[in-house]
Design an enzyme around this catalytic site. Sequence first.
Site, PDB file in Angstrom:
ATOM      1  N   GLU A   1      26.838 -17.021  75.689  1.00 39.66           N
ATOM      2  CA  GLU A   1      26.139 -16.948  77.009  1.00 39.66           C
ATOM      3  C   GLU A   1      24.453 -17.644  76.911  1.00 39.66           C
ATOM      4  OE1 GLU A   1      28.627 -13.354  79.173  1.00 39.66           O
ATOM      5  OE2 GLU A   1      26.318 -13.076  78.391  1.00 39.66           O
TER       6      GLU A   1
ATOM      7  N   LYS B   1      20.878 -17.405  77.035  1.00 36.93           N
ATOM      8  CA  LYS B   1      19.787 -16.027  76.923  1.00 36.93           C
ATOM      9  C   LYS B   1      18.684 -16.568  77.736  1.00 36.93           C
ATOM     10  CE  LYS B   1      17.432 -12.940  73.799  1.00 36.93           C
ATOM     11  NZ  LYS B   1      16.248 -12.788  75.029  1.00 36.93           N
TER      12      LYS B   1
ATOM     13  N   ARG C   1      14.612  -7.974  82.337  1.00 36.17           N
ATOM     14  CA  ARG C   1      15.811  -7.166  82.720  1.00 36.17           C
ATOM     15  C   ARG C   1      15.669  -6.725  83.898  1.00 36.17           C
ATOM     16  NH1 ARG C   1      19.229  -6.043  77.975  1.00 36.17           N
ATOM     17  NH2 ARG C   1      21.108  -5.421  78.532  1.00 36.17           N
TER      18      ARG C   1
ATOM     19  N   GLU D   1      19.244 -10.462  84.674  1.00 38.22           N
ATOM     20  CA  GLU D   1      17.964 -11.053  84.066  1.00 38.22           C
ATOM     21  C   GLU D   1      17.329 -11.841  85.369  1.00 38.22           C
ATOM     22  OE1 GLU D   1      15.411 -11.360  80.608  1.00 38.22           O
ATOM     23  OE2 GLU D   1      17.345 -10.435  80.989  1.00 38.22           O
TER      24      GLU D   1
ATOM     25  N   GLU E   1      16.044 -19.144  76.025  1.00 37.98           N
ATOM     26  CA  GLU E   1      15.720 -19.097  74.587  1.00 37.98           C
ATOM     27  C   GLU E   1      16.826 -19.441  73.805  1.00 37.98           C
ATOM     28  OE1 GLU E   1      12.804 -15.193  74.460  1.00 37.98           O
ATOM     29  OE2 GLU E   1      14.697 -14.697  75.583  1.00 37.98           O
TER      30      GLU E   1
ATOM     31  N   LYS F   1      28.835 -12.715  72.224  1.00 35.59           N
ATOM     32  CA  LYS F   1      29.481 -11.303  72.308  1.00 35.59           C
ATOM     33  C   LYS F   1      30.786 -11.324  72.156  1.00 35.59           C
ATOM     34  CE  LYS F   1      26.077 -10.757  76.139  1.00 35.59           C
ATOM     35  NZ  LYS F   1      25.860 -10.264  77.485  1.00 35.59           N
TER      36      LYS F   1
ATOM     37  N   LYS G   1      21.982 -12.309  68.791  1.00 36.57           N
ATOM     38  CA  LYS G   1      20.884 -13.156  69.401  1.00 36.57           C
ATOM     39  C   LYS G   1      20.946 -14.315  68.594  1.00 36.57           C
ATOM     40  CE  LYS G   1      17.542 -10.337  69.787  1.00 36.57           C
ATOM     41  NZ  LYS G   1      16.158  -9.887  69.957  1.00 36.57           N
TER      42      LYS G   1
END
EC number: 6.5.1.1
Length: 916
Positions: free
Chosen positions: A564, A566, A571, A619, A718, A723, A742
Site C-alpha cells: 500500500e 505510505k 495519523r 492518514e 514516502e 502487510k 515499511k
Amino acid sequence: MQRSIMSFFQPTKEGKAKKPEKETPSSIREKEPPPKVALKERNQVVPESDSPVKRTGRKVAQVLSCEGEDEDEAPGTPKVQKPVSDSEQSSPPSPDTCPENSPVFNCSSPMDISPSGFPKRRTARKQLPKRTIQDTLEEQNEDKTKTAKKRKKEEETPKESLAEAEDIKQKEEKEGDQLIVPSEPTKSPESVTLTKTENIPVCKAGVKLKPQEEEQSKPPARGAKTLSSFFTPRKPAVKTEVKQEESGTLRKEETKGTLDPANYNPSKNNYHPIEDACWKHGQKVPFLAVARTFEKIEEVSARLKMVETLSNLLRSVVALSPPDLLPVLYLSLNRLGPPQQGLELGVGDGVLLKAVAQATGRQLESIRAEVAEKGDVGLVAENSRSTQRLMLPPPPLTISGVFTKFCDIARLTGSASMAKKMDIIKGLFVACRHSEARYIARSLSGRLRLGLAEQSVLAALAQAVSLTPPGQEFPTVVVDAGKGKTAEARKMWLEEQGMILKQTFCEVPDLDRIIPVLLEHGLERLPEHCKLSPGVPLKPMLAHPTRGVSEVLKRFEEVDFTCEYKYDGQRAQIHVLEGGEVKIFSRNQEDNTGKYPDIISRIPKIKHPSVTSFILDTEAVAWDREKKQIQPFQVLTTRKRKEVDASEIQVQVCLYAFDLIYLNGESLVRQPLSRRRQLLRENFVETEGEFVFTTSLDTKDTEQIAEFLEQSVKDSCEGLMVKTLDVDATYEIAKRSHNWLKLKKDYLDGVGDTLDLVVIGAYLGRGKRAGRYGGFLLAAYDEESEELQAICKLGTGFSDEELEEHHQSLQALVLPTPRPYVRIDGAVAPDHWLDPSIVWEVKCADLSLSPIYPAARGLVDKEKGISLRFPRFIRVRKDKQPEQATTSNQVASLYRKQSQIQNQQSSDLDSDVEDY
C-alpha cells in the site's frame, strides 16, 4: 511610718533569741521562730487587714477551741507530706461533724459546707484529737527539724530506692508520733523519689493513738484502693506494668498499619500487604509511602525488582484503600488522566525553581546553581526542604490530595493562572517531608526519572491484583494467591495474568474505565466488561523498517501480502459513536476533533446508512483541490490545531483509509487484514479529495513491487507499507509488528529508517553561515533513565532559507545551561543550549559505535554509545513531543539490524525486542 507588706509576715523582735552554742531539742522547740509564710496564704486566702500580732492571737484561740486543729506555721511540712486527694480538699469537714478524739478521714460531704455556702478548708491536722498549744508548738518545731533533715538527705540522694524509703517509713512508725494519710503526690522536685513509695510520713501528732485508732490510721493495702480511682493517681510501678500488659495484648491487633511512613519499605522480601503497610484500613494513602516506593525503585536497576516493589505498594492500596489506586497509578506514570483528556501540568523549570525558592526561603540564584551542579531539580528541592523547620507544620500529604492539586494546576488558565499555580506548588513544598519534595518537583517537571515505563506499571498492577485480589471484605482473607506454587509455576501464572491486563489495556487504554471494573470484578473478568468501543482512542499498530524488496520477499516468502502507498501525513483515528457523535484522535491518543471540522461534516456521506458506529484508521494528508494532488507534509503543519472554524480553513485535507478496526458494535482487531479490508470497501464510499481508500497492489513479483515503489514516490508518498493478508494478519494494537513492513525509497541506500531526534543545542556558523546557526546537537530519548542522550552533530540538509528560519525560531529556546535530563558526556558542548522541545526527522548513511556520544551506551557496547554517520536534515516533526522521539533501544535495534544485514545474518531479525 509606712511599712512594707513583707514586714507583716516577719516574726517580732521579741520572739527572736540568740541561740546558745549547744542546743537541746527541747530548746529548739521553744526558741525557734515561727514560719515566715502562713498556710492561709499558701492556700490563696486573702490576708486580713489585722496586724500580725492580732492574727497570731486569733489563731492560738482557734487551736484551743477547735477540734483537732493544728497551728498553720509549718512551711516545711507540705513538701514532705502527701497531700490529701482533690476530692477531700474540695470538701473539708466541719469540726462539729467529726467525733471527738477520732482521726476520721472521710466525713459526709453535706456537712463540709459552711452556713455561708463556702467550702471549708481541710488539712490532715483537722483529723487529730484536741491538743494543747504547748504540745502543738513542740510538735511543729520537731516536725520542722525532721523535715529539714529528710529534705537534705533527699537532695543528696534524689534517686533513693524503694527499699530505703520503706525502711525510713517503718522507723518513723515505731516512734509512735506519726499519722500516715494516703493522698495525691506533690509535684515538687524534692518529692519525686518519695512518691514512688506507698506510705510516706505526712504530719506528726503528739498524741498516742489507741490500738483501734492505730489500725484505722494505717494506710490501705495496695490492692484495696479505698480512695477515689478518678482523683488518686496510679503508682508509677503499677502504671508500667499496665503499659506492658496492654502492649502485649494489643500488639497482635495493631500490627496493621502501625509503621511510620518514613520507614516504609515495599521492597522487603515476603511483603505482607496489610501488616507491612504504613497506614490502616480506610485511611488515605500517605504520599510519603509512594515517595518511599519511588526511592526503592530508583535504587535498583533490575526491571523485575522494580515491578515487584511497585506491586507491593499496589497490593496494600488494593487491600486497605482501593479508592486511591487510580491516583497512585497515574502518578507512577507521571500522568493526570488518559491522553484524550489533554491534562498537562504545564509547569516550566523557571516557575518550579521560583516556587522552591519561595517555599524554602532560599535565594533563586543559589537554587539555580545547585540544579546546574546536581542536574536534578528534585534532589535540590528535597535538600532545600529538609533544612527548613516549621513551628506549625501542615498535615501530611496524601496521594489523593497531591493528585487533586496537580489536576487543579493543569486546569488553571488565564492571565492570573501562573500566580495561582505558584501558590499551589508552594503549598505542596511547604507540606513535604523527607523525599516527598524530590518527587513533587520531578512530577511537576514531567520527568520522574524512575525508569518505570507504561508496560512495567501494567505488569506491577497485574501482579498486585493477582496476588491480592480486590473486592474482599476487610480483613482480607487472601493476601497472596500465589502462595504454595512453585517458583516456575508462579512466574508463568503471573505472566498469563499480565497478558490479560495488557491486551485489555491495548483495546481500552483508559485507566479511568479499567480500574473501577478491576476493583469490582477482578482481573479474570476484566475482558468481559472492558471492550474496544468508539470514543476511546487506541494505540495504532506500527511497522518495522526494511532496507529492500529482497528483505520483504524473504520475510513474506510463504504468505500472501499486499503493498500500500505510505502517505506523508498525520495519523487520524476516526470514531463514530452509536448516537452519531464523531471523535478524531492522533497517533498519540490526543483529541484532535476540534482541528478537523471539515472531516466531521463529511462523515454522513462517506458511510452507508447501515453503518451506525465504527473506528477507522486513516492518514490525513494535505490536498490541493485545484491540482488534485497531495501536498507536502510541511503544508499540513501550518493548519491551526485548536478551535478551527470551517469557514477559515485554507489547507484542505483528504482522508486515506487503510484499515477498519470496529464496525456496528463488533471489534475487528482479531480478524485478518483481508476481511477487514473487505468490510471497509463494502461499508464506505469514496469521494475524491475527501475520502479515498489507500492505493494497493497484491503481488509477489519483485519487479512489480519495485515499480510500485517508484510510482508511490512520484505520487508524493514516502514509499510502501507491506502487510500480510491472512497469516498473522490481525490488528496488533500498540505493537510494532514484523507483519507490517515499511519500505521507503531512502531505505534502499540507508540504514532502513529515518530517526526522529530532539534538538538540544546549536553551534554558531562560520564563513557563509556566519551570523546564524551552522550546526545542531541532536539527542535520542532514553525511556529507562528519562534522559535525552546526545547522538550526533547535524549540519547538512538545510537550505539557506531553512537555516535562517531555524535561527529565528530557536532564539526563543536558548538556555544558559542545559536541562538536567540532557546528557552529552564527551560530545562538544554547543555555543547555545536549547530547550529540548523540537523534534527533527533525520536520515543517515550508517550507524557506528562512538566513544563520545552517550546514546544507547551499554545496549550494544559496555563503554561506547552509538552515533550517526553523515546525518541529513529531512523535516521538522511538529506532531511529536520529545518523549516520542526515537529511543535508545530503537537506535540499538537499528545498529544490530544493520550489522546483521552486513554479515548476512537476516535470520536473526526475529530476535528484535518488540514494543509490547
